[in-house]
Write an enzyme that holds these catalytic residues in place. Structure first.
Site, PDB file in Angstrom:
ATOM      1  N   ARG A  65       3.780  11.737 -12.907  1.00  0.00           N
ATOM      2  CA  ARG A  65       3.314  11.237 -11.375  1.00  0.00           C
ATOM      3  C   ARG A  65       3.740  12.224 -10.633  1.00  0.00           C
ATOM      4  O   ARG A  65       5.031  12.341 -10.454  1.00  0.00           O
ATOM      5  CB  ARG A  65       3.944   9.907 -11.615  1.00  0.00           C
ATOM      6  CG  ARG A  65       3.536   9.263 -10.043  1.00  0.00           C
ATOM      7  CD  ARG A  65       4.284   7.874 -10.002  1.00  0.00           C
ATOM      8  NE  ARG A  65       3.970   7.026  -9.153  1.00  0.00           N
ATOM      9  CZ  ARG A  65       4.205   6.890  -7.742  1.00  0.00           C
ATOM     10  NH1 ARG A  65       5.253   7.653  -7.536  1.00  0.00           N
ATOM     11  NH2 ARG A  65       4.035   5.999  -6.917  1.00  0.00           N
TER      12      ARG A  65
ATOM     13  N   SER B  51      -3.077  -0.006 -13.065  1.00  0.00           N
ATOM     14  CA  SER B  51      -2.039  -0.959 -12.342  1.00  0.00           C
ATOM     15  C   SER B  51      -2.466  -2.137 -11.756  1.00  0.00           C
ATOM     16  O   SER B  51      -3.602  -2.298 -10.935  1.00  0.00           O
ATOM     17  CB  SER B  51      -1.345   0.031 -11.135  1.00  0.00           C
ATOM     18  OG  SER B  51      -0.628   1.070 -11.355  1.00  0.00           O
TER      19      SER B  51
ATOM     20  N   LYS C 121       7.312   2.417  -4.552  1.00  0.00           N
ATOM     21  CA  LYS C 121       6.403   1.817  -3.994  1.00  0.00           C
ATOM     22  C   LYS C 121       6.774   0.840  -2.725  1.00  0.00           C
ATOM     23  O   LYS C 121       7.014  -0.413  -3.040  1.00  0.00           O
ATOM     24  CB  LYS C 121       5.708   0.721  -5.143  1.00  0.00           C
ATOM     25  CG  LYS C 121       4.842   1.268  -6.113  1.00  0.00           C
ATOM     26  CD  LYS C 121       3.813   2.031  -5.785  1.00  0.00           C
ATOM     27  CE  LYS C 121       3.025   2.384  -7.203  1.00  0.00           C
ATOM     28  NZ  LYS C 121       1.426   2.812  -6.609  1.00  0.00           N
TER      29      LYS C 121
END
Length: 211
Positions: A38, A106, A135
């Site tokens: 990521r 997700s 997040k």
């Protein structure tokens, strides 16, 4: 897809001075059996270079390798799959490109989980369970969402978001048997031991068996 228990995601900002490959190899040695690249800031070329390196590492340890967001990079480096968010390419279109490779999605509410299952996702992410710096603007879904997914969804799901060793028992008690962590693993001074600690926690709820 192969069954898994501990999902580790790269987060180079959490281990300055240590290489990504070094940290992820330690995580794998500790029991992480799926690894995701990521990278929200690098250029395509930079991410591709990291993807090739992680593909070589994960292949050596026979660990599943997933690329976040970038289907083209996942295909270029022959990753096992890709993980997509709700705002990425629709799953139906991604499947045309990915073929039989893994596609994870997700989800943040049960309607999204139902849709991902119906459209053919191989697994879903369930979260963020707790507040998380990865997040920052996402509202935590809490362990209640895990309970909803556990009741309704048949495909594999992994709990993610703010999960630490001190709160993972709450996640497991809600029904989750697959755990994902970022900072708790890659930011640890000993990623291998942190992964082993997570595995011990999971095994306390599964009797040592992979689900």
């Amino acid at each position: 897809m192969r069954e898994f228990r501990l999902y580790a995601i790269t987060g180079e900002e959490y281990h300055p001075g240590r290489s990504m490959l070094e940290v992820m190899e330690e995580a794998i040695k500790g029991g992480a059996d799926i690894v995701q690249l990521r990278d929200k800031k690098g250029t395509k070329r930079e991410i591709l270079e990291k993807a090739y390196a992680l593909r070589e590492l994960t292949a050596r340890y026979n660990v599943t390798f997933i690329v976040n967001d970038h289907i083209d990079i996942a295909l270029a480096c022959e990753a096992d799959g890709v993980h997509l968010g709700q705002d990425d390419l629709p799953l139906s279109e991604a499947r045309k490109l990915m073929g039989k490779r893994i596609i994870g999605i997700s989800t943040h509410r049960i309607e999204e989980a139902r849709a991902a299952e119906a459209e053919g996702a191989d697994y879903i992410g369930v979260g963020p369970i707790f507040p998380t710096k990865t997040k920052e603007h996402a509202k935590p879904v809490t362990t209640e969402y895990i309970k909803q997914v556990e009741r309704e969804i048949k495909i594999p799901y992994v709990a993610i978001g703010g999960i630490k060793l001190h709160n993972v028992d709450d996640v497991l008690a809600a029904g989750a048997r697959r755990i994902c962590a970022v900072s708790e693993i890659v930011g640890s001074p000993d990623p291998a031991e942190t992964c082993r600690a997570f595995i011990r926690k999971i095994e306390a709820y599964t009797g040592g068996d992979k689900q």
